[in-house]
Design a protein around this motif. Sequence first.
Motif, PDB file in Angstrom:
ATOM      1  N   LYS A   1      43.379  27.601  39.751  1.00  0.00           N
ATOM      2  CA  LYS A   1      42.367  27.749  40.915  1.00  0.00           C
ATOM      3  C   LYS A   1      42.841  27.410  42.102  1.00  0.00           C
ATOM      4  CE  LYS A   1      38.108  28.132  38.122  1.00  0.00           C
ATOM      5  NZ  LYS A   1      36.613  27.740  38.320  1.00  0.00           N
ATOM      6  N   LEU A   2      43.547  26.062  42.364  1.00  0.00           N
ATOM      7  CA  LEU A   2      44.173  25.570  43.419  1.00  0.00           C
ATOM      8  C   LEU A   2      45.145  26.388  43.936  1.00  0.00           C
ATOM      9  CD1 LEU A   2      44.194  21.687  42.598  1.00  0.00           C
ATOM     10  CD2 LEU A   2      42.695  22.709  44.121  1.00  0.00           C
ATOM     11  N   PHE A   3      45.998  26.792  43.108  1.00  0.00           N
ATOM     12  CA  PHE A   3      47.219  27.823  43.477  1.00  0.00           C
ATOM     13  C   PHE A   3      46.461  29.221  44.136  1.00  0.00           C
ATOM     14  CE2 PHE A   3      49.846  31.525  42.460  1.00  0.00           C
ATOM     15  CZ  PHE A   3      51.014  31.154  43.207  1.00  0.00           C
ATOM     16  N   LEU A   4      45.660  29.609  43.502  1.00  0.00           N
ATOM     17  CA  LEU A   4      44.971  30.963  44.045  1.00  0.00           C
ATOM     18  C   LEU A   4      44.224  30.877  45.172  1.00  0.00           C
ATOM     19  CD1 LEU A   4      44.262  32.440  40.389  1.00  0.00           C
ATOM     20  CD2 LEU A   4      45.944  33.156  41.854  1.00  0.00           C
ATOM     21  N   LEU A   5      43.475  29.632  45.320  1.00  0.00           N
ATOM     22  CA  LEU A   5      42.679  29.576  46.646  1.00  0.00           C
ATOM     23  C   LEU A   5      43.463  29.002  47.769  1.00  0.00           C
ATOM     24  CD1 LEU A   5      39.610  28.399  44.665  1.00  0.00           C
ATOM     25  CD2 LEU A   5      40.054  30.668  45.706  1.00  0.00           C
ATOM     26  N   PHE A   6      44.430  28.229  47.470  1.00  0.00           N
ATOM     27  CA  PHE A   6      45.231  27.543  48.652  1.00  0.00           C
ATOM     28  C   PHE A   6      46.617  27.837  48.857  1.00  0.00           C
ATOM     29  CE2 PHE A   6      41.846  24.705  47.276  1.00  0.00           C
ATOM     30  CZ  PHE A   6      40.966  24.551  48.448  1.00  0.00           C
ATOM     31  N   LEU A   7      47.484  27.901  47.838  1.00  0.00           N
ATOM     32  CA  LEU A   7      48.882  28.506  48.005  1.00  0.00           C
ATOM     33  C   LEU A   7      48.969  29.771  48.246  1.00  0.00           C
ATOM     34  CD1 LEU A   7      50.748  26.126  45.386  1.00  0.00           C
ATOM     35  CD2 LEU A   7      50.190  25.680  48.012  1.00  0.00           C
ATOM     36  N   LEU A   8      48.390  30.601  47.192  1.00  0.00           N
ATOM     37  CA  LEU A   8      48.502  32.198  47.346  1.00  0.00           C
ATOM     38  C   LEU A   8      47.900  32.814  48.795  1.00  0.00           C
ATOM     39  CD1 LEU A   8      49.182  34.515  45.874  1.00  0.00           C
ATOM     40  CD2 LEU A   8      46.603  34.825  45.201  1.00  0.00           C
TER      41      LEU A   8
ATOM     42  N   GLU B   1      42.764  41.341  52.200  1.00  0.00           N
ATOM     43  CA  GLU B   1      41.737  41.667  51.080  1.00  0.00           C
ATOM     44  C   GLU B   1      42.371  41.077  49.775  1.00  0.00           C
ATOM     45  OE1 GLU B   1      44.527  45.169  51.386  1.00  0.00           O
ATOM     46  OE2 GLU B   1      43.231  43.910  52.678  1.00  0.00           O
ATOM     47  N   LYS B   2      43.685  40.684  49.816  1.00  0.00           N
ATOM     48  CA  LYS B   2      44.082  40.199  48.432  1.00  0.00           C
ATOM     49  C   LYS B   2      43.716  39.028  47.947  1.00  0.00           C
ATOM     50  CE  LYS B   2      48.478  42.759  48.124  1.00  0.00           C
ATOM     51  NZ  LYS B   2      49.846  42.582  47.800  1.00  0.00           N
ATOM     52  N   ARG B   3      42.992  38.121  48.907  1.00  0.00           N
ATOM     53  CA  ARG B   3      42.330  36.879  48.610  1.00  0.00           C
ATOM     54  C   ARG B   3      41.084  37.306  47.644  1.00  0.00           C
ATOM     55  NH1 ARG B   3      41.469  31.364  49.529  1.00  0.00           N
ATOM     56  NH2 ARG B   3      39.104  31.066  49.571  1.00  0.00           N
ATOM     57  N   VAL B   4      40.419  38.225  47.841  1.00  0.00           N
ATOM     58  CA  VAL B   4      39.186  38.989  47.237  1.00  0.00           C
ATOM     59  C   VAL B   4      39.862  39.078  45.941  1.00  0.00           C
ATOM     60  CG1 VAL B   4      37.620  40.600  47.051  1.00  0.00           C
ATOM     61  CG2 VAL B   4      38.157  39.851  49.205  1.00  0.00           C
ATOM     62  N   TYR B   5      40.702  39.770  45.684  1.00  0.00           N
ATOM     63  CA  TYR B   5      41.335  39.858  44.172  1.00  0.00           C
ATOM     64  C   TYR B   5      41.750  38.722  43.344  1.00  0.00           C
ATOM     65  CZ  TYR B   5      41.633  45.056  45.917  1.00  0.00           C
ATOM     66  OH  TYR B   5      41.313  46.244  46.102  1.00  0.00           O
ATOM     67  N   ALA B   6      42.306  37.648  44.225  1.00  0.00           N
ATOM     68  CA  ALA B   6      42.661  36.447  43.897  1.00  0.00           C
ATOM     69  C   ALA B   6      41.292  35.791  43.139  1.00  0.00           C
ATOM     70  CB  ALA B   6      43.380  35.603  44.945  1.00  0.00           C
TER      71      ALA B   6
ATOM     72  N   LYS C   1      37.577  34.927  38.245  1.00  0.00           N
ATOM     73  CA  LYS C   1      36.468  35.198  37.831  1.00  0.00           C
ATOM     74  C   LYS C   1      35.365  34.468  38.680  1.00  0.00           C
ATOM     75  CE  LYS C   1      37.471  36.330  33.095  1.00  0.00           C
ATOM     76  NZ  LYS C   1      37.231  36.344  31.539  1.00  0.00           N
ATOM     77  N   ASP C   2      35.560  34.282  39.975  1.00  0.00           N
ATOM     78  CA  ASP C   2      34.662  33.829  41.011  1.00  0.00           C
ATOM     79  C   ASP C   2      34.154  34.879  41.877  1.00  0.00           C
ATOM     80  OD1 ASP C   2      33.181  32.362  42.681  1.00  0.00           O
ATOM     81  OD2 ASP C   2      34.779  31.127  43.441  1.00  0.00           O
ATOM     82  N   TYR C   3      33.170  35.676  40.965  1.00  0.00           N
ATOM     83  CA  TYR C   3      32.760  36.900  41.578  1.00  0.00           C
ATOM     84  C   TYR C   3      31.938  36.856  42.891  1.00  0.00           C
ATOM     85  CZ  TYR C   3      34.829  38.487  37.228  1.00  0.00           C
ATOM     86  OH  TYR C   3      35.488  38.819  36.092  1.00  0.00           O
ATOM     87  N   ARG C   4      31.205  35.733  42.840  1.00  0.00           N
ATOM     88  CA  ARG C   4      30.242  35.358  43.929  1.00  0.00           C
ATOM     89  C   ARG C   4      30.960  35.342  45.443  1.00  0.00           C
ATOM     90  NH1 ARG C   4      25.047  34.083  45.287  1.00  0.00           N
ATOM     91  NH2 ARG C   4      24.509  34.028  42.932  1.00  0.00           N
TER      92      ARG C   4
ATOM     93  N   LYS D   1      31.751  44.023  40.248  1.00  0.00           N
ATOM     94  CA  LYS D   1      31.888  42.571  39.260  1.00  0.00           C
ATOM     95  C   LYS D   1      30.755  41.718  39.679  1.00  0.00           C
ATOM     96  CE  LYS D   1      35.974  42.948  36.896  1.00  0.00           C
ATOM     97  NZ  LYS D   1      35.662  42.918  35.226  1.00  0.00           N
ATOM     98  N   PHE D   2      30.247  41.618  40.573  1.00  0.00           N
ATOM     99  CA  PHE D   2      29.162  40.811  41.096  1.00  0.00           C
ATOM    100  C   PHE D   2      27.978  41.302  40.467  1.00  0.00           C
ATOM    101  CE2 PHE D   2      26.497  38.486  44.262  1.00  0.00           C
ATOM    102  CZ  PHE D   2      26.416  37.275  43.793  1.00  0.00           C
ATOM    103  N   GLY D   3      27.904  42.528  40.120  1.00  0.00           N
ATOM    104  CA  GLY D   3      26.490  43.197  39.559  1.00  0.00           C
ATOM    105  C   GLY D   3      25.662  43.751  40.703  1.00  0.00           C
ATOM    106  N   GLU D   4      26.151  43.927  42.015  1.00  0.00           N
ATOM    107  CA  GLU D   4      25.170  44.435  42.802  1.00  0.00           C
ATOM    108  C   GLU D   4      25.224  45.983  43.044  1.00  0.00           C
ATOM    109  OE1 GLU D   4      22.822  42.934  44.831  1.00  0.00           O
ATOM    110  OE2 GLU D   4      23.348  40.982  44.176  1.00  0.00           O
ATOM    111  N   GLU D   5      24.524  46.412  41.982  1.00  0.00           N
ATOM    112  CA  GLU D   5      24.891  48.038  41.842  1.00  0.00           C
ATOM    113  C   GLU D   5      24.333  48.727  43.383  1.00  0.00           C
ATOM    114  OE1 GLU D   5      23.774  49.506  38.078  1.00  0.00           O
ATOM    115  OE2 GLU D   5      23.589  47.752  37.292  1.00  0.00           O
ATOM    116  N   GLU D   6      23.148  48.448  43.685  1.00  0.00           N
ATOM    117  CA  GLU D   6      22.656  49.283  44.874  1.00  0.00           C
ATOM    118  C   GLU D   6      23.709  49.195  45.933  1.00  0.00           C
ATOM    119  OE1 GLU D   6      18.521  49.672  47.538  1.00  0.00           O
ATOM    120  OE2 GLU D   6      18.519  48.342  45.602  1.00  0.00           O
ATOM    121  N   GLN D   7      24.106  47.943  46.281  1.00  0.00           N
ATOM    122  CA  GLN D   7      24.923  47.809  47.663  1.00  0.00           C
ATOM    123  C   GLN D   7      26.184  48.497  47.189  1.00  0.00           C
ATOM    124  OE1 GLN D   7      25.438  43.996  49.371  1.00  0.00           O
ATOM    125  NE2 GLN D   7      23.571  43.282  48.211  1.00  0.00           N
ATOM    126  N   MET D   8      26.853  48.483  45.768  1.00  0.00           N
ATOM    127  CA  MET D   8      27.908  49.255  45.412  1.00  0.00           C
ATOM    128  C   MET D   8      27.898  50.401  45.772  1.00  0.00           C
ATOM    129  SD  MET D   8      29.721  49.444  41.544  1.00  0.00           S
ATOM    130  CE  MET D   8      28.200  50.711  41.269  1.00  0.00           C
TER     131      MET D   8
END
Length: 582
Positions: A14-21, A32-37, A42-45, A74-81
């Motif tokens: 998680k540290l790698f993906l959130l800070f180094l990536l 947008e790649k941070r969103v994919y990270a 699985k931190d969808y929120r 992934k977050f389950g917000e179908e209407e907004q999706m």
Amino acid sequence: MAAWHKSDECILLKLFLLFLLPITILNAETPEKRVYALMTIKDYRQAYEEARQLVEHHPHSKGVWEAYIQALAKFGEEEQMVAAWERFLSLFPEEKENRILLESMAWGVIENGERSSSPIIRTYALLGAFFGQDAKGVEILRKNLRDSNAYIRGIALELSSSLRDNALQEEVLHLFKTERDCHVRLAAIKAVGEMKIRQSQSDLVAIVANDRARAEEKAAAIESLVNLLETPKRSEINKLANSKRAGLRELACQVVAHTGEGRDVDLIIPLLRDCCADVRCTALQVLGLLRINEWEGKPIQELIASQVEDPHPQVAVTATWVLTLNHPEQGQKAFEKWLNHQNRDVRLFAGAALASSGQYGYPFIVDAFRQTGDSYLKMNLALGLISQREECSEACKAIYQSLTNEKERWMWEQKGLFRYIAPSKVKYSVLIPNQPEVTNQLTRLEILNVLAVMEDPNAERGIRNFLQERTWGVTGLAAALLLTEGDEIALQHVQQLLNDSDDKVRVQAALILALWGRGDSAISVLEDFYKGADREMKERLLEGIGHVGSRSSIPFLTDRLKESHQTLRIIVASSLLQCLYH
């Protein structure tokens, strides 16, 4: 030094993906790649929050919108999706068939349904996962095989049994060993055989040998063992045939019949006089299947003389069938009393055995067909005549009359080798809603298919009457669990009814074609009827569109993702995946 734990690895990742990536991301100028990270861990929120902010700052970036839609899914917000998807298309209309986004939205709806507290909604989600035929669906099924709700476990098990993924096999084996609910346990016994899980073999043998095991469990265990024992050794068959357990002796007969070889028949001959009627009956089936006409110089009629007069009707009828295959005149004469037995079940079983005798039951089967006053016996004998292409016109007429006049529910009864139509004894099932009527409809449809194959002049009229009188109620779950298909000629008859003047006939014909997976010509009918249909019919129509799996239905389905009912949206998502993967 403190012990290294797996949780420490997750923290470092998680540290790698959130800070180094993000350093790399900033260099590549792809925010947008941070969103994919974040979605990777699985931190969808947080992925949703960051994607939402990115859209505000980069409203014309295609990549940002794509990440935003996937984060919403992934977050389950179908209407907004769905709203985001429509906005995306207004900006980039050329992306209306973006496969990645369509898949993401569909799986997002299914995964959101799988998290529901409602067993009904979760059932629809499991069905969607099954039809998705993807690793994501396998994981959903695997997870629900350990659900606390027995109904959900049963559904997941039934759907998983037709798949062969290792992860599912491990879970099914675990369920087979630990399940306490009788319905789910029975399904697990069948599943280990269908999935070829060889680790279950010793436990299956224990079930067969257990005098306290339920008859249904023993029968299922025997069937599964036969599927698992490909080329058993003679010593193994001998051990089974001489077992003190009746179930294991019956298994010996089944195994010899399954191999189709006569080398081990000598192990089965003594079982003709077994104390257990089921064992005697199965031993006789072996003689008939392998066409044994003599043994050690003794003709078959002498070998089975006592069995023809057995006090147990099923044994006596099976022996009569074996006799008919070898000495038609003697066998036909012996059949007569069973076809006139006071018990209808015995009459129908005897009729099925006679019909299975083929040419060796002729001409007696013709006389029996014309003389009987039992409509069910007449219908089964008619099917036997048709299989031999004898008296086909008269036989088809009798079948059509039964379809028209007999209003009670039908089913296929299977006893040993013989299958026949009988008044329905199907009970309501927790797995298949309204199973008695579903079974009745599929049985009648199969019989109508026979008339179509024979090019009977009443075939099309019979199909039309069937569709006009009944509401086609085969649900997606039933279609997944109960296989059915139509002959080319039957398809032609049903296709002609797509132009019928009666709206109900047209839509029912379209649903049947879809069930048979041949509904390309029915898509327009299914889609046209959708707007004015009630919710239950909408479910059937959407499932039908999914069974057809045409890419031309993708725009129609994506527009239906806005439905207010969650069950409809899940079916839409399932059908959308089927169209994408077809």
